[in-house]
Design a protein around this motif. Structure first.
Motif, PDB file in Angstrom:
ATOM      1  N   PHE A 119       0.834  -1.201   0.000  1.00  0.00           N
ATOM      2  CA  PHE A 119       0.000   0.000   0.000  1.00  0.00           C
ATOM      3  C   PHE A 119       0.873   1.257   0.000  1.00  0.00           C
ATOM      4  CE2 PHE A 119      -2.225  -3.420   2.113  1.00  0.00           C
ATOM      5  CZ  PHE A 119      -3.516  -3.368   1.604  1.00  0.00           C
ATOM      6  N   ASP A 120       0.288   2.340  -0.479  1.00  0.00           N
ATOM      7  CA  ASP A 120       0.964   3.638  -0.388  1.00  0.00           C
ATOM      8  C   ASP A 120       0.894   4.206   1.024  1.00  0.00           C
ATOM      9  OD1 ASP A 120       1.807   4.215  -3.186  1.00  0.00           O
ATOM     10  OD2 ASP A 120      -0.337   4.018  -3.562  1.00  0.00           O
ATOM     11  N   ALA A 121      -0.210   3.937   1.733  1.00  0.00           N
ATOM     12  CA  ALA A 121      -0.353   4.520   3.068  1.00  0.00           C
ATOM     13  C   ALA A 121      -1.309   3.700   3.926  1.00  0.00           C
ATOM     14  CB  ALA A 121      -0.844   5.962   2.983  1.00  0.00           C
ATOM     15  N   PHE A 122      -0.958   3.584   5.189  1.00  0.00           N
ATOM     16  CA  PHE A 122      -1.851   3.024   6.207  1.00  0.00           C
ATOM     17  C   PHE A 122      -2.638   4.190   6.807  1.00  0.00           C
ATOM     18  CE2 PHE A 122      -2.998   1.838  10.496  1.00  0.00           C
ATOM     19  CZ  PHE A 122      -3.392   0.514  10.385  1.00  0.00           C
ATOM     20  N   ILE A 123      -3.954   4.056   6.918  1.00  0.00           N
ATOM     21  CA  ILE A 123      -4.780   5.126   7.467  1.00  0.00           C
ATOM     22  C   ILE A 123      -5.090   4.829   8.929  1.00  0.00           C
ATOM     23  CG2 ILE A 123      -6.839   6.538   7.176  1.00  0.00           C
ATOM     24  CD1 ILE A 123      -4.890   6.514   4.776  1.00  0.00           C
ATOM     25  N   CYS A 124      -4.579   5.661   9.797  1.00  0.00           N
ATOM     26  CA  CYS A 124      -4.824   5.549  11.243  1.00  0.00           C
ATOM     27  C   CYS A 124      -6.010   6.450  11.588  1.00  0.00           C
ATOM     28  CB  CYS A 124      -3.577   5.974  12.016  1.00  0.00           C
ATOM     29  SG  CYS A 124      -3.801   6.120  13.805  1.00  0.00           S
ATOM     30  N   TYR A 125      -7.100   5.854  12.057  1.00  0.00           N
ATOM     31  CA  TYR A 125      -8.311   6.622  12.316  1.00  0.00           C
ATOM     32  C   TYR A 125      -9.123   5.922  13.398  1.00  0.00           C
ATOM     33  CZ  TYR A 125     -10.605   2.891   9.703  1.00  0.00           C
ATOM     34  OH  TYR A 125     -11.056   1.663   9.299  1.00  0.00           O
ATOM     35  N   CYS A 126     -10.057   6.652  13.994  1.00  0.00           N
ATOM     36  CA  CYS A 126     -11.007   6.034  14.914  1.00  0.00           C
ATOM     37  C   CYS A 126     -12.375   5.969  14.216  1.00  0.00           C
ATOM     38  CB  CYS A 126     -11.089   6.794  16.235  1.00  0.00           C
ATOM     39  SG  CYS A 126     -11.794   8.430  16.099  1.00  0.00           S
ATOM     40  N   LEU A 132       1.525  -4.365   8.875  1.00  0.00           N
ATOM     41  CA  LEU A 132       1.084  -3.464   7.805  1.00  0.00           C
ATOM     42  C   LEU A 132       1.845  -2.147   7.831  1.00  0.00           C
ATOM     43  CD1 LEU A 132      -2.764  -4.095   8.090  1.00  0.00           C
ATOM     44  CD2 LEU A 132      -1.313  -4.721   6.142  1.00  0.00           C
ATOM     45  N   ILE A 133       1.982  -1.565   9.012  1.00  0.00           N
ATOM     46  CA  ILE A 133       2.638  -0.258   9.114  1.00  0.00           C
ATOM     47  C   ILE A 133       4.111  -0.347   8.738  1.00  0.00           C
ATOM     48  CG2 ILE A 133       3.321   1.563  10.729  1.00  0.00           C
ATOM     49  CD1 ILE A 133       0.723   1.014  12.257  1.00  0.00           C
ATOM     50  N   GLU A 134       4.777  -1.376   9.237  1.00  0.00           N
ATOM     51  CA  GLU A 134       6.229  -1.450   9.056  1.00  0.00           C
ATOM     52  C   GLU A 134       6.645  -1.983   7.685  1.00  0.00           C
ATOM     53  OE1 GLU A 134      10.204  -3.144  11.358  1.00  0.00           O
ATOM     54  OE2 GLU A 134       8.205  -3.765  12.012  1.00  0.00           O
ATOM     55  N   LYS A 135       5.897  -2.968   7.145  1.00  0.00           N
ATOM     56  CA  LYS A 135       6.404  -3.681   5.981  1.00  0.00           C
ATOM     57  C   LYS A 135       5.522  -3.595   4.748  1.00  0.00           C
ATOM     58  CE  LYS A 135       8.196  -7.683   6.849  1.00  0.00           C
ATOM     59  NZ  LYS A 135       8.299  -9.089   7.299  1.00  0.00           N
ATOM     60  N   ARG A 136       4.272  -3.220   4.912  1.00  0.00           N
ATOM     61  CA  ARG A 136       3.372  -3.217   3.757  1.00  0.00           C
ATOM     62  C   ARG A 136       3.050  -1.808   3.261  1.00  0.00           C
ATOM     63  NH1 ARG A 136       0.081  -7.727   3.027  1.00  0.00           N
ATOM     64  NH2 ARG A 136       0.875  -9.565   4.102  1.00  0.00           N
ATOM     65  N   CYS A 137       3.228  -0.792   4.092  1.00  0.00           N
ATOM     66  CA  CYS A 137       2.801   0.575   3.744  1.00  0.00           C
ATOM     67  C   CYS A 137       3.990   1.520   3.743  1.00  0.00           C
ATOM     68  CB  CYS A 137       1.742   1.075   4.732  1.00  0.00           C
ATOM     69  SG  CYS A 137       0.274   0.032   4.825  1.00  0.00           S
ATOM     70  N   ARG A 166       3.837   4.798   3.943  1.00  0.00           N
ATOM     71  CA  ARG A 166       3.617   5.891   4.882  1.00  0.00           C
ATOM     72  C   ARG A 166       2.370   5.637   5.714  1.00  0.00           C
ATOM     73  NH1 ARG A 166       6.297   8.045   0.687  1.00  0.00           N
ATOM     74  NH2 ARG A 166       8.038   9.397   1.249  1.00  0.00           N
ATOM     75  N   MET A 167       2.135   6.512   6.695  1.00  0.00           N
ATOM     76  CA  MET A 167       0.917   6.406   7.492  1.00  0.00           C
ATOM     77  C   MET A 167       0.273   7.778   7.620  1.00  0.00           C
ATOM     78  SD  MET A 167       0.195   4.621  11.183  1.00  0.00           S
ATOM     79  CE  MET A 167       0.475   5.929  12.371  1.00  0.00           C
TER      80      MET A 167
END
Length: 287
Positions: free
Chosen positions: A152-159, A202-207, A209-210
């Motif tokens: 992925f280009d970016a992991f989306i951190c959201y609630c 996901l954050i470290e190896k698949r994306c 940015r976040m």
């Protein structure tokens, strides 16, 4: 100082980042009220080495305890759980230590367990492909036979309360000329796996940015707190521009101090909305 009378855990070696949002909130309940009998957050801040002017400025914060913990953690290499407990005891707040000890022990236990996970990369291999079976087939387009993982280009951190804005983000960044690929947990991750393990993967190896969607609700989310701190630990000083904070609505609570050194993509200003999505897309498209 050990974790408890019957524990050999060395809390002096465990960084303050191990304490989750729940413990920090409870510390605030004890220390935020100004107290003429027992020491409050000001005494703890003074013992942490904050100056008189810094402490006076913290008086205007809605949650000064949380603010001093975040700032102490970011500027002091010796900011460990053991050091914090010692500071509380030196401030004659053993009652706080005793009341929260079981929660602190549990946070430290979880932190140490995470450190025992196998390394994400072996010396002779530079590829970012996962090496453990439990990390295969975690997203919709993964190869269940262990082939090339979905990236992925970016992991989306959201609630959850901010999901409507995440939907708009999907429309603007994936389904337009930008053609970015976002990792939205509730949409892309298959159910049944350990949340913390998969999130870290996901954050470290698949994306690359976040994107962090900042709101008052975000500040109360343990999951968002973990994801943000984990991403920051991978990119100290934001050298790789890995983490991008996005503010899309006005907030009553102070902006998280742990992100204060990063440039914010602000959707709340009408004068900048016209180029908001282009600017964000450009940042996510960088190598």
């Amino acid at each position: 100082m050990s974790a408890s009378p019957n524990s050999s855990t060395d809390m002096w070696s465990i960084p303050l980042i191990a304490l989750n949002m729940n413990v920090r909130k409870r510390l605030g309940l004890f220390l935020n009220p100004r107290n003429t009998v027992a020491s409050d957050w000001m005494s703890v801040a003074e013992n942490m080495g904050f100056s008189y002017l810094e402490i006076k400025n913290y008086e205007g914060c809605q949650n000064p305890t949380r603010k001093i913990l975040d700032d102490w953690q970011s500027r002091c290499p010796e900011a460990t759980v053991g050091k914090l407990l010692k500071l509380l005891e030196d401030s004659d707040r053993k009652d706080v230590v005793e009341d929260l000890r079981h929660l602190i022990d549990e946070d430290c236990r979880i932190y140490l367990e995470k450190q025992k996970e196998p390394p994400v990369q072996v010396p002779e291999v530079t590829s970012c492909i996962p090496r453990t079976l439990e990390r295969h087939a975690i997203t919709l387009e993964d190869d269940p036979e262990g082939g090339k993982p979905e990236l992925f280009d970016a992991f989306i951190c959201y609630c959850q309360d901010d999901f409507d804005f995440v939907r708009e983000m999907i429309e603007q960044l994936e389904r337009t000329e930008h053609k970015l690929k976002l990792c939205v947990f509730e949409r892309d991750v298959l159910p049944g796996s350990c949340v913390w393990t998969i999130t870290s993967e996901l954050i470290e190896k698949r994306c690359k940015r976040m994107v962090v969607v900042i709101s008052d609700e975000y500040l109360d989310s343990d999951a968002c707190d973990f994801q943000t701190k984990f991403a920051l630990s991978l990119s100290p000083g934001a050298q790789s521009k890995r983490l991008i904070p996005v503010k899309y609505k006005s907030m009553k609570k102070p902006f998280p101090s742990i992100l204060r050194f990063l440039t914010v993509c602000d959707y709340t200003r009408p004068c900048t909305q016209s180029w908001f999505w282009v600017r964000l897309a450009r940042a996510l498209s960088l190598p």
